[in-house]
Design an enzyme around this catalytic site. Structure first.
Site, PDB file in Angstrom:
ATOM      1  CB  ALA A  30      53.623  57.423  62.629  1.00 39.45           C
ATOM      2  CE  LYS A  31      52.652  51.573  63.681  1.00 35.99           C
ATOM      3  NZ  LYS A  31      51.396  51.255  64.402  1.00 35.99           N
ATOM      4  CE1 TYR A  54      53.169  51.602  60.177  1.00 39.74           C
ATOM      5  CE2 TYR A  54      55.412  50.751  60.242  1.00 39.74           C
ATOM      6  CZ  TYR A  54      54.081  50.628  60.573  1.00 39.74           C
ATOM      7  OH  TYR A  54      53.650  49.537  61.282  1.00 39.74           O
ATOM      8  CB  ALA A  55      60.114  54.644  60.767  1.00 39.47           C
ATOM      9  CB  ILE A 102      53.694  40.099  62.459  1.00 36.35           C
ATOM     10  CG1 ILE A 102      54.451  40.622  63.692  1.00 36.35           C
ATOM     11  CG2 ILE A 102      52.559  39.159  62.862  1.00 36.35           C
ATOM     12  CD1 ILE A 102      55.080  39.553  64.559  1.00 36.35           C
ATOM     13  CG  ASN A 108      46.022  46.228  65.919  1.00 31.83           C
ATOM     14  OD1 ASN A 108      47.169  45.802  65.845  1.00 31.83           O
ATOM     15  ND2 ASN A 108      45.130  46.036  64.949  1.00 31.83           N
TER      16      ASN A 108
END
Length: 253
Positions: free
Chosen positions: A161-162, A158-159, A191, A93
């Site tokens: 990496a994900k 970030y995108a 979230i 996580n």
């Protein structure tokens, strides 16, 4: 044991101090698992740790570690093994945006830090924990809707990496299927009540995003925890290599 019960299972949840990670750790403990959580910047509160007692009354194990540093990951695995023994469930996580920056203005060092926090950490923890796992093991990675959509301006790294975690999940699922270990990921959408959005998302942007979610509300950490708990359960033994979208219909893969 029913298909959802985790009594007697040992679980590691990285980034388990707050937000989604804390909700996942609590959900696994509620189903009977003995839980260890890692943290670096967000230590779990005493109250949160108190909610993580396993079915046999054992307290949670908290491990401060920088998951981008190989020696620290080795040490956390050593302590997990010494305190709990084998690993049945590993939930990746830990991760983060670090800071928003458009690619044209982004220093290479920042791009590499974002990849390290989100991707290198998953590789290092997986490699360390695999010797502790056996048939019936579960690996679940918390990726992001950004890995499918590309994210908003300033979140391209970030995108990236994900999105890489999707490929890692599917490749590792193929590698470990003969050993009876499943590997899956969840891709949360918006979230709320998480450090990520508290830090990087404005009130106006939150309102605009939520207005476009078909189910009519933002997600909460418990929504992600419910999905992860199922993927970590005995009932998910025939599910591997999948990316489960948890976004209220915000995006369809």
């Amino acid at each position: 044991m029913n298909d959802l019960e985790l009594r007697g299972k040992n679980a590691l949840v990285t980034g388990g101090g707050v937000g989604i990670g804390a909700a996942i750790a609590e959900a696994l403990a509620a189903r009977g698992a003995r839980v260890a959580v890692t943290y670096r910047t967000h230590a779990p509160s005493d109250e949160a740790v108190g909610r993580l007692r396993s079915a046999d009354g054992r307290p949670a194990l908290t491990l401060r570690s920088d998951l981008t540093v190989e020696d620290e990951v080795q040490a956390l695995g050593d302590r997990f093994a010494a305190e709990l023994g084998g690993a049945d469930i590993v939930v990746h996580n830990a991760g983060g945006l670090i800071e928003r920056s458009r690619i044209a203005a982004m220093p290479h060092e920042l791009f590499r830090r974002i990849q390290a926090v989100n991707v290198d950490s998953v590789f290092l923890v997986t490699r360390r924990m695999l010797p502790l796992m056996s048939t019936g093991g579960r690996i679940v990675t918390v990726a992001s809707l950004a890995g499918r959509s590309g994210g908003h301006a300033g979140a391209t790294a970030y995108a990236t990496a994900k999105s890489a975690l999707f490929g890692f999940t599917r490749g590792l699922a193929n590698e470990l299927a003969p050993e009876g270990i499943t590997v899956n990921a969840v891709a949360p959408g918006f979230i709320e009540s998480t450090p990520f959005h508290d830090t990087f998302t404005t009130a106006e942007s939150k309102q605009q995003t939520v207005s476009g979610i078909p189910v009519g509300r933002a997600g909460v950490p418990g929504d992600v925890a419910a999905a992860v708990s199922w993927l970590a359960s005995p009932g998910a033994s025939f599910t591997t290599g999948t990316i489960m979208d948890v976004n209220g219909g915000q995006h369809f893969s």
